[in-house]
Design a protein around this motif. Structure first.
Motif, PDB file in Angstrom:
ATOM      1  N   UNK A 488       0.869  -1.255  -0.083  1.00  0.00           N
ATOM      2  CA  UNK A 488      -0.092   0.126  -0.040  1.00  0.00           C
ATOM      3  C   UNK A 488       0.889   1.311   0.064  1.00  0.00           C
ATOM      4  N   UNK A 489       1.993   1.180   0.631  1.00  0.00           N
ATOM      5  CA  UNK A 489       2.785   2.283   0.889  1.00  0.00           C
ATOM      6  C   UNK A 489       3.430   2.760  -0.550  1.00  0.00           C
ATOM      7  N   UNK A 490       3.568   1.621  -1.345  1.00  0.00           N
ATOM      8  CA  UNK A 490       4.162   1.775  -2.647  1.00  0.00           C
ATOM      9  C   UNK A 490       3.030   2.650  -3.539  1.00  0.00           C
ATOM     10  N   UNK A 491       1.794   2.223  -3.327  1.00  0.00           N
ATOM     11  CA  UNK A 491       0.968   3.020  -3.894  1.00  0.00           C
ATOM     12  C   UNK A 491       0.825   4.477  -3.713  1.00  0.00           C
ATOM     13  N   UNK A 492       1.460   4.920  -2.313  1.00  0.00           N
ATOM     14  CA  UNK A 492       1.325   6.270  -2.104  1.00  0.00           C
ATOM     15  C   UNK A 492       2.389   7.066  -2.807  1.00  0.00           C
ATOM     16  N   UNK A 493       3.281   6.600  -3.752  1.00  0.00           N
ATOM     17  CA  UNK A 493       4.377   7.148  -4.247  1.00  0.00           C
ATOM     18  C   UNK A 493       4.892   8.291  -3.549  1.00  0.00           C
ATOM     19  N   UNK A 494       5.584   7.968  -2.661  1.00  0.00           N
ATOM     20  CA  UNK A 494       6.159   9.145  -1.577  1.00  0.00           C
ATOM     21  C   UNK A 494       7.140   9.885  -2.278  1.00  0.00           C
ATOM     22  N   UNK A 495       7.856   9.299  -3.188  1.00  0.00           N
ATOM     23  CA  UNK A 495       8.998  10.022  -3.946  1.00  0.00           C
ATOM     24  C   UNK A 495       8.529  11.333  -4.540  1.00  0.00           C
ATOM     25  N   UNK A 496       7.156  11.220  -5.032  1.00  0.00           N
ATOM     26  CA  UNK A 496       6.735  12.302  -5.996  1.00  0.00           C
ATOM     27  C   UNK A 496       5.862  13.131  -5.206  1.00  0.00           C
ATOM     28  N   UNK A 497       5.355  12.825  -4.020  1.00  0.00           N
ATOM     29  CA  UNK A 497       4.316  13.486  -3.483  1.00  0.00           C
ATOM     30  C   UNK A 497       4.653  15.004  -3.009  1.00  0.00           C
ATOM     31  N   UNK A 498       3.845  15.655  -3.278  1.00  0.00           N
ATOM     32  CA  UNK A 498       4.163  17.305  -2.743  1.00  0.00           C
ATOM     33  C   UNK A 498       4.666  17.859  -4.008  1.00  0.00           C
ATOM     34  N   UNK A 499       4.950  17.303  -4.975  1.00  0.00           N
ATOM     35  CA  UNK A 499       5.423  17.937  -6.231  1.00  0.00           C
ATOM     36  C   UNK A 499       4.303  17.937  -7.354  1.00  0.00           C
ATOM     37  N   UNK A 500       3.193  17.362  -7.439  1.00  0.00           N
ATOM     38  CA  UNK A 500       2.574  17.136  -8.481  1.00  0.00           C
ATOM     39  C   UNK A 500       1.194  17.696  -8.521  1.00  0.00           C
ATOM     40  N   UNK A 501       0.856  18.719  -7.652  1.00  0.00           N
ATOM     41  CA  UNK A 501      -0.470  19.393  -7.285  1.00  0.00           C
ATOM     42  C   UNK A 501      -0.765  20.695  -8.302  1.00  0.00           C
ATOM     43  N   UNK A 502       0.456  21.094  -8.724  1.00  0.00           N
ATOM     44  CA  UNK A 502       0.305  22.176  -9.855  1.00  0.00           C
ATOM     45  C   UNK A 502      -0.450  21.759 -11.083  1.00  0.00           C
ATOM     46  N   UNK A 503       0.129  20.387 -11.408  1.00  0.00           N
ATOM     47  CA  UNK A 503      -0.519  19.714 -12.628  1.00  0.00           C
ATOM     48  C   UNK A 503      -2.205  19.617 -12.732  1.00  0.00           C
ATOM     49  N   UNK A 504      -2.801  19.991 -11.564  1.00  0.00           N
ATOM     50  CA  UNK A 504      -4.165  19.579 -11.512  1.00  0.00           C
ATOM     51  C   UNK A 504      -5.126  20.839 -11.751  1.00  0.00           C
ATOM     52  N   UNK A 505      -4.596  21.915 -12.267  1.00  0.00           N
ATOM     53  CA  UNK A 505      -5.388  23.004 -12.729  1.00  0.00           C
ATOM     54  C   UNK A 505      -5.889  23.683 -11.494  1.00  0.00           C
ATOM     55  N   UNK A 506      -4.995  24.036 -10.383  1.00  0.00           N
ATOM     56  CA  UNK A 506      -5.453  25.117  -9.476  1.00  0.00           C
ATOM     57  C   UNK A 506      -5.647  26.409 -10.336  1.00  0.00           C
ATOM     58  N   UNK A 507      -6.733  27.153  -9.708  1.00  0.00           N
ATOM     59  CA  UNK A 507      -6.932  28.518 -10.390  1.00  0.00           C
ATOM     60  C   UNK A 507      -7.138  29.164  -9.098  1.00  0.00           C
ATOM     61  N   UNK A 508      -7.532  30.386  -9.365  1.00  0.00           N
ATOM     62  CA  UNK A 508      -8.042  31.650  -8.408  1.00  0.00           C
ATOM     63  C   UNK A 508      -7.024  31.657  -7.160  1.00  0.00           C
ATOM     64  N   UNK A 509      -7.690  32.148  -5.947  1.00  0.00           N
ATOM     65  CA  UNK A 509      -6.805  32.808  -5.168  1.00  0.00           C
ATOM     66  C   UNK A 509      -5.962  31.420  -4.163  1.00  0.00           C
ATOM     67  N   UNK A 510      -6.510  30.410  -4.548  1.00  0.00           N
ATOM     68  CA  UNK A 510      -5.918  29.243  -3.501  1.00  0.00           C
ATOM     69  C   UNK A 510      -4.448  28.762  -3.957  1.00  0.00           C
ATOM     70  N   UNK A 511      -3.541  28.797  -3.034  1.00  0.00           N
ATOM     71  CA  UNK A 511      -2.413  28.116  -3.282  1.00  0.00           C
ATOM     72  C   UNK A 511      -2.103  27.259  -2.426  1.00  0.00           C
ATOM     73  N   UNK A 512      -1.033  26.425  -2.572  1.00  0.00           N
ATOM     74  CA  UNK A 512      -0.817  25.244  -1.688  1.00  0.00           C
ATOM     75  C   UNK A 512       0.159  25.987  -0.621  1.00  0.00           C
ATOM     76  N   UNK A 513       0.388  25.386   0.467  1.00  0.00           N
ATOM     77  CA  UNK A 513       1.254  25.980   1.614  1.00  0.00           C
ATOM     78  C   UNK A 513       2.623  26.047   0.839  1.00  0.00           C
ATOM     79  N   UNK A 514       3.628  26.991   1.371  1.00  0.00           N
ATOM     80  CA  UNK A 514       4.755  27.425   1.020  1.00  0.00           C
ATOM     81  C   UNK A 514       5.588  25.944   1.072  1.00  0.00           C
ATOM     82  N   UNK A 515       6.715  25.956   0.254  1.00  0.00           N
ATOM     83  CA  UNK A 515       7.450  24.678   0.531  1.00  0.00           C
ATOM     84  C   UNK A 515       8.302  24.590   1.797  1.00  0.00           C
ATOM     85  N   UNK A 516       8.410  23.421   2.200  1.00  0.00           N
ATOM     86  CA  UNK A 516       8.846  23.112   3.735  1.00  0.00           C
ATOM     87  C   UNK A 516       9.957  24.089   4.110  1.00  0.00           C
ATOM     88  N   UNK A 517       9.405  24.589   5.287  1.00  0.00           N
ATOM     89  CA  UNK A 517      10.277  25.559   6.146  1.00  0.00           C
ATOM     90  C   UNK A 517      11.523  24.796   6.598  1.00  0.00           C
TER      91      UNK A 517
END
Ligand code: GLN
Length: 528
Positions: A488-517
């Motif tokens: 199941x952990x393999x299905x979670x693709x932790x190596x690419x997590x956190x990088x792929x959101x932009x590809x899914x058409x976010x628009x408007x004011x909403x942004x993801x949290x800033x990169x890790x502090x």
């Protein structure tokens, strides 16, 4: 975002964004009202409306299931149009209206008619309100953190404490007021508590930064063919939903079927969206999230014995004498929430400590541990009851709650965290709704298991046989989940997590949290 809001959102408290504590208190008050009201609901039905016990239990079951079914709709509406924040505000207002209505339409004892109809309508307000609030307030927590931030699981452990502060204090305050002063005072206190949560949320929401804002403000304002904006249309439809639930809650047998049909349709919808709109890694993560949700019916089916069969066992089979007093069985109900408050910080610290050393168990492994501990908790009671005394010493009920709470802390807050982390941003509310929908199935299964224990009239042996079986079932299921967890952990693709959101058409004011502090190491869960 303005510079001021930016600044407020960036400030931290105890190493976490301040927004976490805004959500903490909002959820404390909402759960104060929910668990407080729930603690006197059956008594109100049997002692005020003079329902028979069976009818009261049926209504109680229908209500608690409906409350966890509707968050799917509220979550999906927030993803697509409202944004989680507006949904929380609107939901909170409906919930407060519901509790205050119960308080105001109390009527004389035994009078049903219009008073009972008013009461059903009030329940419908709470059901629809919770649909807007519950999943969405939980989703915003995740939006305060980057997806690979190791503070996520600890954040949800802290948030879970907020839930249980409400869960511990609500029954005490609402219960005492309702049972001793008058029902209306109890329900009124639940309503005032929810209002306090709303005021807190409105005042302090700048600390949330961009989290939970509408995905597209233009789409929200757009006017449809009847001249109403999308936002107004949603609110009007919600009032229509209240009327629908008002009718439905009076046919409790239908709720079980509704649950099955609705769950099947929802899973089909999620799979369709995952297949049609997501690329492979994101799609696999949704499958992993569905796997976690599939464990909920069993977990909550066991965990939720607390309020039903365990309560009866405590009442009839446990020696409750303490310093010459007999402690009422209902008081043992608060143990679970109290242990959560005590141990949530320890679990939060444990995950962080393990995460820093790259030793943190994966999310599915935590689920396995949670299930196994819950199973073990029942065996603790079975072993205690076999100690030879006619009445089981109360310490075994305390120990059961302790072990069960550890199991809950390994699974429930971790699951909330996983839903937001494994979803794309535009499916986060929906997936959180699926999470609660699967807990609704758990509430339903809990009722079935409780009925297997034979209820009040049966000997202890029947209950203990069932507890022994579900105990071992929980341990076996937990072990199987731990064994499956690497896949199941393999299905979670932790190596690419956190990088792929932009590809899914976010628009408007909403942004993801800033990169890790800087200063926070990358998540403990490393790709296999
Ligand atoms: N006790 C938790 C809450 O009230 C979890 C309940 C659930 O998921 N069914 O949020």
């Amino acid at each position: 975002m303005t510079a001021l809001a930016d600044d407020r959102a960036a400030r931290t408290f105890l190493g976490h964004p301040r927004g976490l504590f805004v959500l903490f208190f909002a959820e404390t008050w909402e759960r104060f009202s929910y668990y407080g009201m729930r603690a006197i609901l059956v008594f109100y039905l049997t002692k005020h409306f003079l329902f028979g016990e069976d009818k009261a239990y049926l209504l109680y079951g229908a209500y608690t299931s409906l409350v966890y079914i509707t968050p799917v709709i509220g979550g999906a509406l927030a993803d697509r149009w409202l944004g989680a924040r507006r949904a929380v505000l609107f939901g909170g207002a409906l919930i407060a209206i519901g509790h205050l209505t119960i308080a105001l339409v109390e009527g004389p004892r035994g009078a049903q008619g219009g008073f009972l109809q008013g009461f059903y309508l009030a329940l419908a307000f709470i059901v629809v309100g919770t649909g807007f609030l519950k999943a969405n307030v939980s989703t915003i927590v995740g939006q305060l953190y980057p997806r690979d931030d190791i503070r996520r699981d600890p954040a949800y452990s802290i948030f879970y404490m907020g839930i249980n502060v409400g869960g511990a204090v609500g029954p005490i305050v609402v219960g005492l007021l309702g049972e001793l002063w008058g029902w209306g005072w109890g329900f009124g206190a639940a309503g005032v508590g929810m209002l306090a949560g709303l005021v807190n949320f409105v005042l302090f929401q700048p600390a949330l930064g961009a989290a939970g804002l509408p995905p597209s403000p233009q789409a929200l304002r757009a006017r449809g063919s009847i001249g109403l904006s999308t936002e107004t249309t949603i609110y009007a439809a919600a009032i229509g939903g209240v009327v629908l639930i008002y009718a439905l809650i009076q046919y409790q047998d239908l709720v079980g079927w509704l649950l099955v049909a609705f769950a099947a349709a929802t899973v089909a919808f999620v799979l369709w969206r995952a297949v049609a709109t997501l690329e492979r890694d994101a799609r696999n993560r949704i499958l992993a999230a569905l796997f976690l949700c599939a464990l909920n019916p069993l977990f909550w089916g066991l965990n939720e014995q607390g309020g039903s069969s365990l309560n009866v066992f405590t009442d009839q089979r446990v020696d409750r004498h303490l310093f010459g007093f007999e402690v009422p069985a209902s008081q043992f109900q608060s143990l679970n929430s109290i242990f959560i408050i005590v141990f949530a910080p320890a679990f939060a610290a444990l995950w962080t400590w393990l995460g820093r050393r790259r030793l943190e168990p994966s999310t599915p492994a935590k689920f396995g541990i949670g299930l196994a501990l819950t199973g073990l908790s029942f065996l603790v009671l079975v072993w205690g009851a076999a100690s030879g005394n006619a009445l089981t010493p109360a310490i075994y009920i305390v120990l059961l709650n302790l072990v069960m709470t550890w199991g809950e802390l390994a699974l429930s807050p971790v699951g909330l965290s996983a839903m937001t982390r494994l979803s794309t941003l535009n499916m986060a509310g929906l997936m959180m709704g699926v999470w609660f929908l699967s807990t609704a199935a758990g509430e339903y299964l809990a009722g079935l298991i409780a009925s297997l224990t034979g209820g009040a009239g049966t000997g202890a042996d029947q209950i203990l046989t069932v507890y022994g079986r579900i105990g071992w079932l929980g341990i076996a299921a937990g072990a199987a989940v731990v064994a499956l967890s690497p896949f199941v952990r393999r299905l979670m693709h932790l190596d690419t997590i956190g990088r792929d959101d932009v590809a899914h058409g976010l628009d408007g004011e909403r942004t993801l949290a800033e990169p890790q502090a800087p200063g926070y190491p990358i998540a403990g869960e490393r790709p296999a």
